[in-house]
Scaffold this motif. Sequence first.
Motif, PDB file in Angstrom:
ATOM      1  N   GLU A  82       7.899  57.479  57.623  1.00 19.76           N
ATOM      2  CA  GLU A  82       8.946  56.924  58.484  1.00 19.76           C
ATOM      3  C   GLU A  82       9.487  55.639  57.879  1.00 19.76           C
ATOM      4  OE1 GLU A  82      11.170  54.957  61.410  1.00 19.76           O
ATOM      5  OE2 GLU A  82       9.359  54.116  60.527  1.00 19.76           O
ATOM      6  N   ARG A  83       8.554  54.780  57.422  1.00 20.88           N
ATOM      7  CA  ARG A  83       8.972  53.464  56.934  1.00 20.88           C
ATOM      8  C   ARG A  83       9.809  53.582  55.654  1.00 20.88           C
ATOM      9  NH1 ARG A  83      11.239  50.229  56.328  1.00 20.88           N
ATOM     10  NH2 ARG A  83      11.016  47.997  55.998  1.00 20.88           N
ATOM     11  N   LEU A  84       9.347  54.429  54.708  1.00 22.75           N
ATOM     12  CA  LEU A  84       9.978  54.463  53.388  1.00 22.75           C
ATOM     13  C   LEU A  84      11.214  55.349  53.357  1.00 22.75           C
ATOM     14  CD1 LEU A  84       6.917  54.667  51.003  1.00 22.75           C
ATOM     15  CD2 LEU A  84       8.281  52.691  51.631  1.00 22.75           C
ATOM     16  N   VAL A  85      11.182  56.443  54.111  1.00 19.71           N
ATOM     17  CA  VAL A  85      12.221  57.445  53.939  1.00 19.71           C
ATOM     18  C   VAL A  85      13.146  57.533  55.140  1.00 19.71           C
ATOM     19  CG1 VAL A  85      12.652  59.853  53.442  1.00 19.71           C
ATOM     20  CG2 VAL A  85      10.661  58.754  52.467  1.00 19.71           C
ATOM     21  N   LEU A  86      12.572  57.802  56.309  1.00 17.89           N
ATOM     22  CA  LEU A  86      13.419  58.110  57.455  1.00 17.89           C
ATOM     23  C   LEU A  86      14.203  56.903  57.935  1.00 17.89           C
ATOM     24  CD1 LEU A  86      13.829  60.722  59.019  1.00 17.89           C
ATOM     25  CD2 LEU A  86      11.945  60.817  57.453  1.00 17.89           C
ATOM     26  N   ARG A  88      15.676  54.702  56.360  1.00 14.43           N
ATOM     27  CA  ARG A  88      16.918  54.485  55.607  1.00 14.43           C
ATOM     28  C   ARG A  88      18.012  55.422  56.065  1.00 14.43           C
ATOM     29  NH1 ARG A  88      15.542  52.421  50.044  1.00 14.43           N
ATOM     30  NH2 ARG A  88      17.696  52.946  49.696  1.00 14.43           N
ATOM     31  N   MET A  89      17.652  56.429  56.829  1.00 14.22           N
ATOM     32  CA  MET A  89      18.642  57.439  57.210  1.00 14.22           C
ATOM     33  C   MET A  89      19.276  57.144  58.562  1.00 14.22           C
ATOM     34  SD  MET A  89      18.583  59.318  54.651  1.00 14.22           S
ATOM     35  CE  MET A  89      19.466  60.810  55.074  1.00 14.22           C
ATOM     36  N   LEU A 100      16.709  66.043  54.386  1.00 20.92           N
ATOM     37  CA  LEU A 100      15.725  65.117  53.849  1.00 20.92           C
ATOM     38  C   LEU A 100      14.312  65.599  54.160  1.00 20.92           C
ATOM     39  CD1 LEU A 100      15.655  62.356  52.430  1.00 20.92           C
ATOM     40  CD2 LEU A 100      15.004  61.453  54.617  1.00 20.92           C
ATOM     41  N   THR A 101      14.077  65.998  55.416  1.00 22.59           N
ATOM     42  CA  THR A 101      12.728  66.442  55.752  1.00 22.59           C
ATOM     43  C   THR A 101      12.421  67.761  55.054  1.00 22.59           C
ATOM     44  OG1 THR A 101      13.617  67.349  57.791  1.00 22.59           O
ATOM     45  CG2 THR A 101      12.524  65.242  57.930  1.00 22.59           C
ATOM     46  N   LEU A 102      13.462  68.581  54.881  1.00 23.27           N
ATOM     47  CA  LEU A 102      13.253  69.835  54.153  1.00 23.27           C
ATOM     48  C   LEU A 102      12.904  69.531  52.690  1.00 23.27           C
ATOM     49  CD1 LEU A 102      13.447  72.782  55.014  1.00 23.27           C
ATOM     50  CD2 LEU A 102      15.676  72.866  53.957  1.00 23.27           C
ATOM     51  N   GLY A 103      13.605  68.547  52.115  1.00 20.35           N
ATOM     52  CA  GLY A 103      13.310  68.137  50.749  1.00 20.35           C
ATOM     53  C   GLY A 103      11.884  67.627  50.624  1.00 20.35           C
TER      54      GLY A 103
ATOM     55  N   LEU B 329      19.491  62.111  48.546  1.00 17.17           N
ATOM     56  CA  LEU B 329      19.853  61.773  49.923  1.00 17.17           C
ATOM     57  C   LEU B 329      19.613  60.301  50.191  1.00 17.17           C
ATOM     58  CD1 LEU B 329      18.676  64.826  51.955  1.00 17.17           C
ATOM     59  CD2 LEU B 329      20.982  63.970  51.682  1.00 17.17           C
ATOM     60  N   LEU B 330      18.560  59.740  49.571  1.00 14.09           N
ATOM     61  CA  LEU B 330      18.263  58.336  49.837  1.00 14.09           C
ATOM     62  C   LEU B 330      19.204  57.414  49.067  1.00 14.09           C
ATOM     63  CD1 LEU B 330      14.381  58.090  49.916  1.00 14.09           C
ATOM     64  CD2 LEU B 330      15.990  58.001  51.798  1.00 14.09           C
ATOM     65  N   PHE B 331      19.472  57.751  47.803  1.00 13.62           N
ATOM     66  CA  PHE B 331      20.152  56.772  46.974  1.00 13.62           C
ATOM     67  C   PHE B 331      21.621  57.105  46.702  1.00 13.62           C
ATOM     68  CE2 PHE B 331      15.622  56.616  45.836  1.00 13.62           C
ATOM     69  CZ  PHE B 331      15.377  55.353  46.344  1.00 13.62           C
ATOM     70  N   GLU B 332      21.991  58.364  46.739  1.00 17.46           N
ATOM     71  CA  GLU B 332      23.394  58.711  46.503  1.00 17.46           C
ATOM     72  C   GLU B 332      23.722  59.944  47.339  1.00 17.46           C
ATOM     73  OE1 GLU B 332      26.360  57.675  45.942  1.00 17.46           O
ATOM     74  OE2 GLU B 332      25.981  57.016  43.890  1.00 17.46           O
TER      75      GLU B 332
END
Lengths: 295, 357
Positions: A82-86, A88-89, A100-103, B329-332
Amino acid sequence: MDFNYFGELTINGALVGLMYALVALGIVLVYKASRYANLAQGAFAMVGGYTCVFFSASAGLPIWLAIPLTVLLLYGAGVLVERLVLRRMIGQPIIMVIMLTLGLEILLRGLVPGLFGSAVKRLDLGIAQAPLFLGEILINRGFLMGGIVALVLIAAAILFFNSRLGVTMRAVSDDQIASWSVGIRVERVIAMAWGMAGIAAAAAGILWGSVQGVDWTLSLLLLKALAIAILGGLDSVPGVLVAGLIIGICEALAAGYLDKLVGGGTRDVVASVIILATVLIRPHGLFGREHIERV
Amino acid sequence: MFYRAAGIRHTRYESDRRLWRLPFDRWLVGAVVLLLLIAPFVVNSLYLGTYMLPWLVWATATLGLNLLMGGAGQVHLGYGAVMAIGAYGSVHLARAGLPFELVLLAAGFLSATIGVVFGAAALRVKGLYLAISTLAMQYLVDFVIVHVPAISGGTQATLQVPKITFFGMRVVSDVDNYYLALFVCALVTLFMLNVRRTSLGRALAAVREKDYAAEIIGVSTFRYKLLAFWVSSFIGGVVGCLFAFCYYKAVTPEQFHLELSIQLLAAVIVGGLGSVLGSFFGAALILLAPVILNNVIGAASRAFSLNVSADIAAHAPLMLYGALIVGFLLFEPLGLAKIYNNVRNYFVVWPFRHARK
């Protein structure tokens, strides 16, 4: 019709359904708190299984120590994701979060078996292999154990939502900005929901791993979990319980009666059929809240 | 510097509305088309068959999926199933003796007809629910194909494709297949380049941004959502046919499982949602990255005498796809197309950076 056969299918199916519900619980918790779909839950469960195998078999720890360690680690992993990825979304369209979660799911499915080996690993929890007899009906002890753990965790989740923290989580799911303005730390609540999803994943991974062995196929639980979450309503914890029972029993009956007619494999389509039927007939599920949109 | 915009004034609407408004862009497109046309004579036939041909086929598939995801904003996790319908339909029709030109179209129509059913879910739900419904349909189509012997030819069966002729020319060698794929790819690309300038493209964009808002200003969401699924599935069916006839030369259910859907999804995200150029970039990266990675792993293990386990090597592509999707998705979030655009925008006004839009 053989009544014992029917009873056996139903009871074991219900227990398996409860074990599926364990995976679905993680999806529902995250959705309830943040309105994000967590399509990585299946891979999380796989990570849970692998972690427990790592602690118990490779590191040589006793199983009563390995299980709490796994649960703790997965809680941390959930919070970390959650902190690192979600986080930011936030503000991105929902399609991005789904991808993203699928990735993440794909990444974990490659990374974890790649590092720890893709061969099936045995995870022994000390549950006897011999089935339990209930009159004429055979019950798998592993499934029984899994069903009980699932019931306990779902009950705990329902109780949690009545506690102080649970109330804040409900507030966050209702309106994030309003919760912010009354002093709830929205990020922390969402992170905690991810952590709890991690706990559910750890339990699911360990229990399923003990039943079918630990390998990448644990991540296939995602589809069943999604079916349960959709049928029960994405934001309803009691819905997980009911839908889990329904799907487990439907699957067992389909496998028991239809497989002979079409030549196998019906177990895996039941979830798909139920997803489609739910979406077409009652998209918000049995107990879910209907979502109303405004321009 | 390269993209000279100075001194170019559009005095008529026709010139302002052109696809490529700068002469350099037109030269670039011309050069790329020329390169693609002469590729069979310059490129080793092994490379042609293993890199260029799949690239064209995958890029065409990515374009089709991109119309739906980037153009109309509908998530589709079952594009592999749509292609499977086209592939199996085309093989059976070609075996029945239908000429290939018609088979290609029929594959499209067949996929489009069934693909619209996927769209029926899109009428009820969107976002997450749509993603999960299309995922469910992928599994259902897989199940039906495997379990109906009339379609798959029995369990574990592989259907060989018959020999084909295209407008009187026999399609036998890799070069013939390459030109066939290039032809279809060019048609789809032209369609995709122009669709956003039509009423259809604008209606889809309205549906993408907010479907009920589009409904309020008079764009029928019912019609355009179904149309988006129809067109995208049509392209999917045609590409499925190409998959079967140009690339694999045989069809098995495994070719069209969820892995393919995820590959195409990754190509769309990595390339850039809604970008035609991005679809080509994305397909190239998705196809080439595992090969490059494997070579790098191999070279690294030889150079540093590392012992890379077979497990890691086998799972490297999966890790890579996941990492690419998450990373982009995160960076671009707009993908490689956005990176190209940034470079292009830099050079359009170089050296007057302050004039950049």
